[in-house]
Motif scaffolding. Structure first.
Motif, short mmCIF file in Angstrom:
data_model
loop_
_atom_site.label_atom_id
_atom_site.label_comp_id
_atom_site.label_asym_id
_atom_site.label_seq_id
_atom_site.Cartn_x
_atom_site.Cartn_y
_atom_site.Cartn_z
N LEU A 1 11.77 0.44 -88.92
CA LEU A 1 11.39 -0.94 -88.68
C LEU A 1 12.29 -1.58 -87.63
N SER A 2 13.57 -1.34 -87.74
CA SER A 2 14.53 -1.92 -86.79
C SER A 2 14.26 -1.45 -85.37
N GLN A 3 13.93 -0.17 -85.21
CA GLN A 3 13.64 0.37 -83.88
C GLN A 3 12.39 -0.28 -83.29
N ARG A 4 11.36 -0.44 -84.11
CA ARG A 4 10.13 -1.04 -83.62
C ARG A 4 10.33 -2.52 -83.32
N LEU A 5 11.13 -3.19 -84.14
CA LEU A 5 11.40 -4.60 -83.92
C LEU A 5 12.19 -4.80 -82.64
N HIS A 6 13.17 -3.93 -82.41
CA HIS A 6 13.97 -4.02 -81.18
C HIS A 6 13.09 -3.82 -79.95
N LYS A 7 12.17 -2.87 -80.01
CA LYS A 7 11.27 -2.60 -78.88
C LYS A 7 10.35 -3.80 -78.63
N LEU A 8 9.87 -4.41 -79.71
CA LEU A 8 8.95 -5.54 -79.58
C LEU A 8 9.64 -6.78 -79.04
N THR A 9 10.88 -7.03 -79.46
CA THR A 9 11.57 -8.27 -79.11
C THR A 9 12.52 -8.12 -77.95
N ASP A 10 12.48 -7.01 -77.28
CA ASP A 10 13.40 -6.77 -76.16
C ASP A 10 13.06 -7.71 -75.00
N GLY A 11 14.04 -8.34 -74.45
CA GLY A 11 13.85 -9.18 -73.27
C GLY A 11 13.20 -10.51 -73.58
N ALA A 12 12.25 -10.89 -72.68
CA ALA A 12 11.63 -12.21 -72.76
C ALA A 12 10.82 -12.42 -74.02
N TYR B 1 8.91 -13.86 -80.91
CA TYR B 1 8.93 -13.17 -82.20
C TYR B 1 10.22 -13.47 -82.95
N ARG B 2 10.24 -14.60 -83.63
CA ARG B 2 11.39 -14.97 -84.45
C ARG B 2 11.05 -14.67 -85.91
N VAL B 3 11.86 -13.84 -86.53
CA VAL B 3 11.59 -13.42 -87.91
C VAL B 3 11.67 -14.61 -88.85
N HIS B 4 10.64 -14.75 -89.67
CA HIS B 4 10.56 -15.86 -90.62
C HIS B 4 10.64 -15.38 -92.07
N LYS B 5 10.08 -14.19 -92.33
CA LYS B 5 10.09 -13.65 -93.68
C LYS B 5 10.29 -12.13 -93.65
N GLN B 6 10.81 -11.60 -94.76
CA GLN B 6 10.86 -10.17 -95.00
C GLN B 6 9.96 -9.87 -96.19
N PHE B 7 9.30 -8.71 -96.15
CA PHE B 7 8.45 -8.35 -97.28
C PHE B 7 8.49 -6.85 -97.56
N VAL B 8 8.19 -6.52 -98.80
CA VAL B 8 8.12 -5.12 -99.25
C VAL B 8 6.76 -4.90 -99.90
N LYS B 9 6.15 -3.79 -99.57
CA LYS B 9 4.89 -3.40 -100.20
C LYS B 9 5.12 -2.14 -101.03
#
Length: 372
Positions: free
Chosen positions: A283-294, A299-307
């Motif tokens: 998840l951290s790797q995908r989040l870093h790729k998504l939020t990289d740069g501009a 994409y500001r994280v508002h909640k965490q969830f578990v399924k």
């Protein structure tokens, strides 16, 4: 001199477009939630005594001629045993968001058409060895396992053909139209299947002896423009399988998640917690790729969830408000709390995710597949 396309070949890299369309979406959710509704004609809509209309219906009802947008009173005349249930938009939105998240696992280019369908451009996706067909099959399987409904898909080099493909083998089917087969497929395609050809235009074509796209090809672009006005050039392209429209989305994704189905069920909460570091890293790797740069400001994280999905296929999701970088300690607490809901049942699937801030409150009837 006619200077339009001679064929559908291009020097540009071949696009890979998937169109996914949920099968009788509202009705499918109702049958999923209440299995007693299966195998009988049902519809989602308004009451006949209040001039209600049908939103959608299952295939058992369609066999009687019941259709979307039909007055409920008419539907009851066609199918006296039809059961009409009221819609539950929040429930449909919940399922639609789950489906949307699956689409985004394969591409950021997801374009909604309505609540239950979307285009996905997977041209550059490394998933499934880059095979659009395998991606479509995997999406369909994941939707069935995660959401509990079926999705039909079309795979083609462009949006026009992908959308036709998703309807070709409904319900719960897939149609693949590879580049080499486009010309043969389109040549015998009935003109009624073309987007933009309504009842009036189809009747005019039939009077001219035009039944399929092969018949349309006998006309020049100028003749088609004289016969069908501004639709003529578009018709010229479509009957040759040409559609250059890009897949584009005007909306940011609302969440990001990863999940894994385990070959052997996890029997305890300790076993579940032991799997979290690997999921958290993904998840951290995908989040870093998504939020990289501009994109970080979008994409500001508002909640965490578990399924958590238990071995009886029942699932539960727990979330909490957070801010900033996701913390594994929060996921561990949510996981522990979720496990307690299963009364000791083993776990077959775990998922971690985050939801992003969303200041928009769009009308759920417009594009609810991609909004909260």
């Amino acid at each position: 001199m006619q200077t339009r396309h001679k064929d559908n070949k291009s020097t540009e890299p071949q696009r890979k477009i998937i169109h996914c369309d949920a099968d009788c979406f509202f009705a499918a959710i109702e049958m999923r939630d209440d299995p007693s509704l299966r195998n009988r004609p049902i519809a989602v809509g308004g009451s006949s005594d209040r001039r209600g209309v049908i939103s959608t219906c299952n295939y058992e009802a369609r066999a009687y001629g019941v259709r979307s947008a039909m007055p409920t009173a008419t539907a009851h005349r066609l199918c006296p045993d039809l059961l009409v249930v009221p819609g539950r938009m929040e429930r449909y939105k919940e399922a639609a968001l789950q489906i949307r998240d699956i689409f985004f696992d394969y591409s950021e280019l997801v374009e909604p058409l309505s609540l239950d369908e979307a285009f996905i451009d997977v041209s550059g996706s490394p998933a499934c060895y880059g095979s659009a067909t395998l991606i479509a099959e995997e999406i369909r399987q994941r939707v069935f396992e995660t959401v509990g409904i079926t999705v039909s898909a079309g795979v083609a080099p462009n949006k026009f053909l992908a959308k036709i493909g998703s309807d070709w083998n409904k319900p719960n089917g897939i149609t693949v139209i590879p580049p080499a087969k486009v010309d043969d497929f389109v040549q015998y395609l009935p003109v009624d299947k073309l987007f933009g050809v309504g009842k009036v235009t189809a009747e005019k074509m039939h009077r001219l002896g035009i039944q399929n796209c092969g018949d349309v090809r006998a006309y020049s672009i100028y003749e088609l423009s004289e016969l069908f006005g501004s639709f003529g050039p578009r018709l010229y392209d479509l009957c040759r399988g040409i559609d250059q429209r890009p897949v584009k989305t005007s909306r940011n994704r609302k969440s990001l998640s990863v999940e894994h189905t385990y070959a052997a069920d996890l029997p305890s909460v300790q076993g579940c917690l032991g799997q979290l570091p690997a999921l958290f890293q993904q998840l951290s790797q995908r989040l870093h790729k998504l939020t990289d740069g501009a994109a970080a400001s979008q994409y500001r994280v508002h909640k965490q969830f578990v399924k958590v999905k238990f071995n009886n296929f029942q699932s539960t999701t727990m979330e909490c408000v957070t801010a900033g970088t996701p913390r594994i300690a929060v996921f561990k607490q949510l996981c522990s709390d979720s496990f307690q809901r299963g009364d000791g049942l083993p776990v077959r699937l775990l998922g971690l995710g985050v939801r992003f801030e969303d200041s928009s409150m769009d009308d759920p009837q417009q594009l609810p597949l991609f909004t909260h």
